[in-house]
Scaffold this active site. Structure first.
Site, PDB file in Angstrom:
ATOM      1  N   GLU A 275       0.829  -1.218   0.000  1.00 55.76           N
ATOM      2  CA  GLU A 275       0.000   0.000   0.000  1.00 55.76           C
ATOM      3  C   GLU A 275       0.857   1.259   0.000  1.00 55.76           C
ATOM      4  OE1 GLU A 275      -1.924  -0.578   3.741  1.00 55.76           O
ATOM      5  OE2 GLU A 275      -3.378  -2.022   2.991  1.00 55.76           O
ATOM      6  N   GLY A 277       1.872   4.979  -0.647  1.00 60.02           N
ATOM      7  CA  GLY A 277       1.197   6.238  -0.963  1.00 60.02           C
ATOM      8  C   GLY A 277       2.235   7.292  -1.303  1.00 60.02           C
ATOM      9  N   ARG A 278       2.985   7.653  -0.281  1.00 55.29           N
ATOM     10  CA  ARG A 278       3.950   8.745  -0.421  1.00 55.29           C
ATOM     11  C   ARG A 278       4.939   8.511  -1.565  1.00 55.29           C
ATOM     12  NH1 ARG A 278       5.428  12.178   3.746  1.00 55.29           N
ATOM     13  NH2 ARG A 278       4.533  10.704   5.234  1.00 55.29           N
ATOM     14  N   TYR A 318       4.564  18.471  10.871  1.00 54.16           N
ATOM     15  CA  TYR A 318       5.575  17.427  11.106  1.00 54.16           C
ATOM     16  C   TYR A 318       6.999  17.979  11.068  1.00 54.16           C
ATOM     17  CZ  TYR A 318       1.738  14.643   8.936  1.00 54.16           C
ATOM     18  OH  TYR A 318       0.541  14.073   8.573  1.00 54.16           O
ATOM     19  N   CYS A 346      -2.245  34.092   9.735  1.00 52.49           N
ATOM     20  CA  CYS A 346      -1.955  34.775  11.008  1.00 52.49           C
ATOM     21  C   CYS A 346      -1.545  33.808  12.095  1.00 52.49           C
ATOM     22  CB  CYS A 346      -3.173  35.577  11.423  1.00 52.49           C
ATOM     23  SG  CYS A 346      -3.612  36.756  10.159  1.00 52.49           S
ATOM     24  N   GLU A 347      -0.475  33.075  11.871  1.00 50.01           N
ATOM     25  CA  GLU A 347       0.113  32.201  12.886  1.00 50.01           C
ATOM     26  C   GLU A 347       1.604  32.126  12.599  1.00 50.01           C
ATOM     27  OE1 GLU A 347      -1.420  28.541  14.014  1.00 50.01           O
ATOM     28  OE2 GLU A 347      -3.497  29.040  13.527  1.00 50.01           O
ATOM     29  N   TYR A 375       0.292  14.025   0.749  1.00 46.73           N
ATOM     30  CA  TYR A 375      -0.102  14.688   1.998  1.00 46.73           C
ATOM     31  C   TYR A 375       0.031  16.205   1.859  1.00 46.73           C
ATOM     32  CZ  TYR A 375       0.410   9.820   3.239  1.00 46.73           C
ATOM     33  OH  TYR A 375       0.296   8.445   3.221  1.00 46.73           O
TER      34      TYR A 375
HETATM   35  C1  LIG Z   1      -1.090   5.934   5.256  1.00 49.78           C
HETATM   36  C2  LIG Z   1      -1.166   4.485   5.011  1.00 49.78           C
HETATM   37  C3  LIG Z   1      -0.431   3.914   3.960  1.00 49.78           C
HETATM   38  C4  LIG Z   1       0.491   4.703   3.074  1.00 49.78           C
HETATM   39  O1  LIG Z   1       1.642   5.144   3.717  1.00 49.78           O
HETATM   40  P1  LIG Z   1       2.770   5.882   2.849  1.00 49.78           P
HETATM   41  O2  LIG Z   1       3.784   6.251   3.840  1.00 49.78           O
HETATM   42  O3  LIG Z   1       2.148   7.039   2.199  1.00 49.78           O
HETATM   43  O4  LIG Z   1       3.272   4.872   1.864  1.00 49.78           O
HETATM   44  C5  LIG Z   1      -0.605   2.573   3.718  1.00 49.78           C
HETATM   45  N1  LIG Z   1      -1.427   1.809   4.479  1.00 49.78           N
HETATM   46  C6  LIG Z   1      -2.133   2.320   5.501  1.00 49.78           C
HETATM   47  C7  LIG Z   1      -3.017   1.441   6.281  1.00 49.78           C
HETATM   48  C8  LIG Z   1      -2.025   3.669   5.803  1.00 49.78           C
HETATM   49  O5  LIG Z   1      -2.711   4.172   6.830  1.00 49.78           O
END
Ligand SMILES: *Cc1c(COP(=O)(O)O)cnc(C)c1O
Length: 421
Positions: A275, A277-278, A318, A346-347, A375
Site C-alpha cells: 500500500e 502512498g507517499r 511534522y 496569522c500564525e 499529503y
Molecule cells: C497511510 C497508510 C499507507 C500509506 O503510507 P505511505 O507512507 O504514504 O506509503 C498505507 N497503508 C495504511 C493502512 C495507511 O494508513
C-alpha cells in the site's frame, strides 16, 4: 527521479513550462506529473515481479480522481481509509475488487456501503469492528474476506505522528493476541479470514523495521496455518520514504523493498499486497507559489508567499522539510542569501523554512515546493478563508486543471444562517 526539471533556464513539468501554467491558473496551485506517478507505480510493479501481487495505492496521499484514474488504468488497486475515499475511488472507475479498506474506526454505515458496492477485502483492526463487520455482512447475506491488522511492536524510527507499528499506537491488534483474535474471527459467520495485514508507519528511510515486521508476519503465518486458518494473502502496508532533500537522504528503493518482501515472506506462497502512498505521489507533485513581498526584518529577510500552511501543512505539522526552488533557474554560482519563507496566515507556525539559502528573489517571482505531491493537497484547508488551491495535472505537453479553485461566493454560500438571526 521526477519530471520537474530546468530546461532553457526555467522549470518545466514534463514538457510544459511551469510559468505558463501559473499564468493560466493563477497561484498558488498543486501540479502533478503523470510520467512521475506512473514511473513510481511501475517501480513497485517491477519490484514484485514474479510474485502474485497487487499494488494498492494508498490514496489518502493524493486522492484527486484524475490521479486515481491514471494509476488505476496502469493496473493499480487502491487502499482506502474512509467511505469517502471508497466512493471517490469508485467514481474514478476503480473496480471494487481492487479496493482494500483499512482504518481503525470504520462505522457500520461505511462497511455497508463498501460491502454493497464491492470490495476486495477489509483490513480489520479490532474485535468490536470484527463483530460489526460480521453482522453487517450477514445482514446483506454475504461473507466478507478479511485480513487482520497486527501491531508488531516495531519502532519505525520515523516522526512520532506517522509511526503506527508500536504497541502504544492505536493501530491493529497486538501480535501477541493474534491467535485468539483469529480464532474469534473464524467463529464469526460473516467473515472469511484470508490473511494478515501490517503497516508500521510512514516515511521510513531504513529497511530494518520493515524486515523485523515482515519476519514477525512470516512467523505468524505459520502459527495461524497450524491453527487451521487458510492464510493466503499478506498485506504488507506502505510507508517507504522518499528523499525530501536531494543531497543527504537516500531512502531504500522499491526494488530493495521488493527483494526484502521476497526474502522474508516469499517462501509462504501467499499473494502479496502493498500500500504505497507517499512514494508514488510525493515526488510526482510540486506546489507553485508566488512571492508577494520581500520584507526586511530586524535580523532577517522574509519571503512572504501567497501559499501558506493551510495549503501545505507538512512543515507546520511534522516539521517537514521541502526543497523550495525558484522557477527561473538561478545562474550557476549566483549569490544566495538566507530567508525565512512564510505564508500570509496569522500564525507564526505558518513558516515553511527558516534561514533558507535562496538566490535573490523579488515580489512576483515564482517558487516551487518540491516533493509536495503526497499529503499536500489532501490536507489543505480553507483556514483564513483562503480558497482550496487548484490541482493541475501534466501529461507530456498538455495540462489540465483537475480541481478548480472555488470562488469566494462558493465558499461563503456554504454557510447557512439560522432563522433566528
Ligand atoms: C497511510 C497508510 C499507507 C500509506 O503510507 P505511505 O507512507 O504514504 O506509503 C498505507 N497503508 C495504511 C493502512 C495507511 O494508513
Amino acid at each position: 527521479m521526477d519530471h520537474f526539471l530546468y530546461r532553457d533556464g526555467t522549470l518545466y513539468a514534463e514538457d510544459v513550462p511551469v510559468a505558463d501554467i501559473a499564468a493560466a491558473v493563477g497561484t498558488p496551485f498543486y501540479l502533478y506529473s503523470t510520467a512521475t506517478l506512473l514511473r513510481h507505480y511501475r517501480l513497485f510493479e517491477d519490484a514484485l515481479a514474479g510474485t502474485e501481487h497487487l499494488v494498492c495505492y494508498a490514496m489518502k496521499a493524493a486522492s484527486n480522481q484524475a490521479i486515481l484514474k491514471t494509476l488505476a488504468e496502469a493496473g493499480a488497486g487502491m487502499d482506502v481509509v474512509s467511505v469517502g475515499e471508497y466512493l471517490r475511488a469508485r467514481a474514478a472507475g476503480v473496480p471494487g475488487g481492487r479496493i482494500v479498506f483499512s482504518g481503525v474506526g470504520k462505522t457500520a454505515d461505511e462497511i455497508r456501503t463498501a460491502l454493497e458496492g464491492g470490495i476486495r477485502q477489509f483490513n480489520v483492526e479490532s474485535e468490536p469492528e470484527m463483530q460489526v463487520l460480521s453482522a453487517v455482512a450477514e445482514s446483506t447475506g454475504t461473507s466478507v474476506p478479511i485480513t487482520i491488522r497486527v501491531n508488531p511492536d516495531v519502532d519505525a524510527k520515523t516522526h512520532a505522528k506517522i509511526s503506527t507499528g508500536k504497541s502504544e499506537n492505536k493501530f491493529g491488534i497486538p501480535i501477541a493476541r493474534a491467535r485468539d483474535v483469529y480464532a474469534l474471527a473464524a467463529s464469526l459467520p460473516g467473515l472469511e479470514v484470508i490473511g494478515i495485514d501490517v503497516h508500521i508507519g510512514s516515511q521510513l528511510t531504513d529497511l530494518a523495521p520493515f524486515e523485523l515486521a515482515f519476519q514477525k508476519v512470516a512467523e505468524l503465518t505459520e502459527v495461524l496455518r497450524a491453527d487451521g486458518h487458510d492464510i493466503r494473502r499478506l498485506d504488507l502496508g506502505g510507508g517507504l520514504g522518499i528523499p525530501y532533500t536531494r543531497s543527504n537522504e537516500a531512502p531504500p528503493l522499491p526494488l530493495e523493498f521488493g527483494a526484502l518482501i521476497k526474502r522474508t515472506v516469499g517462501h509462504l506462497g501467499c499473494e502479496i499486497e502493498i500500500e504505497p502512498g507517499r512514494l508514488i505521489a510525493g515526488n510526482a507533485g510540486i506546489m507553485v507559489s508566488r512571492v508577494i513581498y520581500v520584507k526586511s526584518g530586524e535580523d532577517r529577510d522574509f519571503l512572504i508567499l501567497d501559499g501558506a500552511m493551510n495549503d501545505l501543512i507538512r512543515p507546520a505539522m511534522y516539521e517537514a522539510y521541502h526543497d523550495i526552488v525558484p522557477v527561473i533557474e538561478p545562474e550557476p554560482g549566483a549569490e544566495q542569501s538566507p530567508y525565512d519563507i512564510v505564508g500570509p496566515v496569522c500564525e507564526s507556525g505558518d513558516t515553511f523554512a527558516k534561514g533558507r539559502l535562496m538566490p535573490k528573489l523579488s515580489a512576483g517571482d515564482l517558487v516551487a515546493f518540491r516533493s509536495a505531491g503526497a499529503y499536500g493537497a489532501v490536507m489543505s484547508s480553507e483556514y483564513n478563508t483562503r480558497p482550496l488551491i487548484p490541482e493541475v495535472l501534466v501529461k507530456d505537453d498538455q495540462f489540465a486543471v483537475i480541481r478548480a479553485r472555488p470562488t469566494f461566493d462558493e465558499i461563503i454560500n456554504r454557510d447557512t444562517i439560522p432563522e433566528w438571526l
